[in-house]
Design a protein around this motif. Structure first.
Motif, short mmCIF file in Angstrom:
data_model
loop_
_atom_site.label_atom_id
_atom_site.label_comp_id
_atom_site.label_asym_id
_atom_site.label_seq_id
_atom_site.Cartn_x
_atom_site.Cartn_y
_atom_site.Cartn_z
N VAL A 1 1.23 47.25 5.36
CA VAL A 1 1.92 48.50 5.70
C VAL A 1 1.86 49.49 4.54
O VAL A 1 1.69 50.70 4.73
CB VAL A 1 3.38 48.21 6.13
N THR A 2 1.96 48.98 3.30
CA THR A 2 1.82 49.86 2.14
C THR A 2 0.44 50.52 2.15
O THR A 2 0.31 51.72 1.90
CB THR A 2 2.01 49.06 0.83
N SER B 1 6.35 37.96 4.65
CA SER B 1 6.82 39.20 4.02
C SER B 1 5.72 39.91 3.22
O SER B 1 5.45 41.09 3.43
CB SER B 1 7.98 38.92 3.08
N PHE B 2 5.11 39.17 2.32
CA PHE B 2 4.13 39.82 1.45
C PHE B 2 3.00 40.45 2.26
O PHE B 2 2.66 41.62 2.08
CB PHE B 2 3.54 38.86 0.41
N TYR C 1 0.38 53.33 4.64
CA TYR C 1 0.97 54.56 4.09
C TYR C 1 0.01 55.24 3.12
O TYR C 1 -0.14 56.46 3.13
CB TYR C 1 2.29 54.26 3.36
N LEU C 2 -0.63 54.42 2.29
CA LEU C 2 -1.57 54.99 1.32
C LEU C 2 -2.71 55.69 2.06
O LEU C 2 -3.14 56.78 1.68
CB LEU C 2 -2.12 53.88 0.40
N TYR D 1 4.16 43.63 4.28
CA TYR D 1 4.44 44.81 3.45
C TYR D 1 3.20 45.30 2.71
O TYR D 1 3.05 46.49 2.46
CB TYR D 1 5.61 44.53 2.49
N PHE D 2 2.31 44.37 2.38
CA PHE D 2 1.07 44.76 1.72
C PHE D 2 0.24 45.63 2.66
O PHE D 2 -0.23 46.71 2.30
CB PHE D 2 0.29 43.50 1.30
N THR E 1 8.04 51.33 8.83
CA THR E 1 8.74 50.36 7.97
C THR E 1 9.69 49.48 8.77
O THR E 1 9.81 48.28 8.51
CB THR E 1 9.50 51.09 6.85
N SER F 1 9.61 45.46 9.10
CA SER F 1 10.75 44.57 8.86
C SER F 1 11.03 43.66 10.05
O SER F 1 11.38 42.50 9.88
CB SER F 1 12.00 45.40 8.55
N SER G 1 10.13 56.34 5.64
CA SER G 1 10.28 54.88 5.54
C SER G 1 11.75 54.49 5.27
O SER G 1 12.19 53.41 5.66
CB SER G 1 9.34 54.32 4.48
#
Lengths: 216, 222
Positions: free
Chosen positions: B194-195, B187-188, B198-199, B191-192, B174, B178, B163
């Motif tokens: 995408v996080t 944004s939130f 990843y998890l 990224y939420f 990532t 972006s 990332s």
């Protein structure tokens, strides 16, 4: 485009103080949080153990960069605007609390079971057993890996440059954008990190070695 | 709470996110494969090379372990062109990850090599086992058992480190996030999601690695 001057390099080196300050803030915040996480992970209540295990996995299973982005954007949901310093300190503290919590859990569990049993048989309850018998022994075991993690934390602060916090890495980028002497600038920056981190790594390893000899 | 959540833009960008996810997986896989080659070569150099080579390998490990990956990426992507080596962003990202993972891998492989016990091999010979069997059951399997947990953690670390490559606008997840974020400012939400992706990847690999360990790498209890 202008020439790279000595003042530029001094500016970069001085920006390291923000790297160190941020590391310190995150270590203090993460240390406090990590203590709670470690206690929760070794608690007598199953639900606390499960919740804290999930908390740790959440931070171990996602990129630090994402954690920093969320630390920057989540407060906005509550109509709070945070500056990069706050977001950086918050994100790194939460991250450190998970990792330190896991390291310290291991240290608590490395204290022989018999110590708990002996304290219990003396009539000590959980708090004095933990505080007077187990914790002092766990601290000894925890110090070397904690020093090792400190190196990871200092390296992690470089990512806060991406959310706009001006520390060592961001300062290097600023100078690079003005002078385009990328190789020199980033090599010098790498060297500054190296000078900070290498003694710590070596110290952590020495402590580990000493602990191994002491507990042989 | 006055904020209005709106995930429609995120779901509209789903194909892009999947491409980013694929790029992340390819970057991780290539980084691990090439990184392991570097690690094995470095570990052999460190255990049986001449003194100067051992010193060089050691210094390489220390240099990489004590500097941030982000700076390593900058040196490779922005610094090397100054010296006449120009790399595409994806190539620079891969090179940085390989250099980074190698520094950690060498130590792991070296520990594996050093965990092999000579006495065990001699015992195998005394029992009349063929060299191939000795290698398979007395050298390779215990060595893999010894290093497997460290190697799997290293892979997860590498996967999450990809990332960081988004800063040089590589094509991984990532960077995609972006890009989407700069288009629609959600944004939130981006990224939420995408996080969570990843998890999901981490949990998937943790589960697979644990299953492999249970199936093939059981250490028999005495």
């Amino acid at each position: 485009m202008r020439a790279l001057e000595a003042t530029d390099l001094i500016y970069i080196v001085l920006a390291a103080r923000w790297t160190l300050l941020l590391s310190l803030a995150a270590f203090l915040g993460g240390g406090g949080g990590g203590l709670l996480v470690a206690l929760a992970r070794t608690s007598e209540y199953k639900w606390l153990r499960i919740v804290s295990a999930g908390y740790i996995k959440l931070f171990q299973g996602t990129p630090l960069l994402m954690q920093l982005f969320l630390a920057f954007f989540v407060p906005g949901l509550f109509a709070l605007s945070v500056d990069p310093w706050t977001a950086a300190a918050l994100g790194l503290s939460l991250n450190a609390s998970a990792f330190l919590g896991e390291i310290w859990r291991g240290a608590i569990e490395a204290v022989p079971r018999g110590q708990w049993e002996a304290a219990t048989s003396l009539g000590l309850r959980y708090a004095p057993t933990m505080g007077l018998v187990v914790a002092p022994q766990a601290v000894k075991i925890a110090i070397p890996p904690t020093v090792g993690f400190l190196v990871e934390l200092i390296k992690g602060t470089s990512l806060t440059s991406i959310i706009g916090f001006v520390e060592l890495t961001r300062a290097a980028q600023v100078v690079n954008n003005a002078t385009f002497r990328a190789f020199t600038i980033f090599a010098v920056t790498a060297l500054v990190y190296y000078i900070i981190c290498r003694p710590l790594s070596a110290y952590g390893r020495r402590l580990e070695e000493r602990l191994r000899i002491a507990t042989r | 709470m006055s904020y209005e959540f709106d995930f429609t833009d995120v779901f509209a960008a789903w194909p892009e996110l999947l491409q980013g996810l694929t790029a992340t997986l390819i970057l991780s896989a290539l980084g691990m494969i090439i990184g392991m080659a570097v690690s094995v070569a470095g570990a052999l150099g460190k255990t049986s090379g001449p003194a100067w080579l051992r010193w060089v390998i050691n210094e390489y490990i220390e240099l990489i372990r004590n500097t941030p990956l982000l700076i390593q990426i900058f040196v490779i992507y922005f610094g090397l062109p100054v010296l006449g080596f120009r790399l595409s962003s994806n190539a620079a990202a891969l090179l940085a990850l390989v250099v980074n993972v190698g520094a950690y891998g060498i130590e792991i492989i070296r520990a594996g090599i050093e965990s092999i016990q000579k006495g065990q091999i001699e015992a195998g010979r005394a029992l009349g086992l063929r060299p191939l069997l000795i290698f398979r059951f007395i050298v390779l399997k215990p060595a893999i058992q010894a290093i497997y947990p460290s190697l799997t953690s290293l892979f997860i670390m590498l996967l999450l480190n990809t990332s960081v490559c988004s800063v040089i606008a590589a094509t991984e997840l990532t960077a995609v996030a972006s890009n989407i974020q700069s288009r629609n400012f959600r944004s939130f939400e981006i990224y939420f999601v995408v996080t969570l992706m990843y998890l999901g990847l981490s949990i998937f690999f943790w589960t697979v690695f644990a299953a492999i360990e249970r199936a093939f790498l059981r250490i028999p209890t005495r």
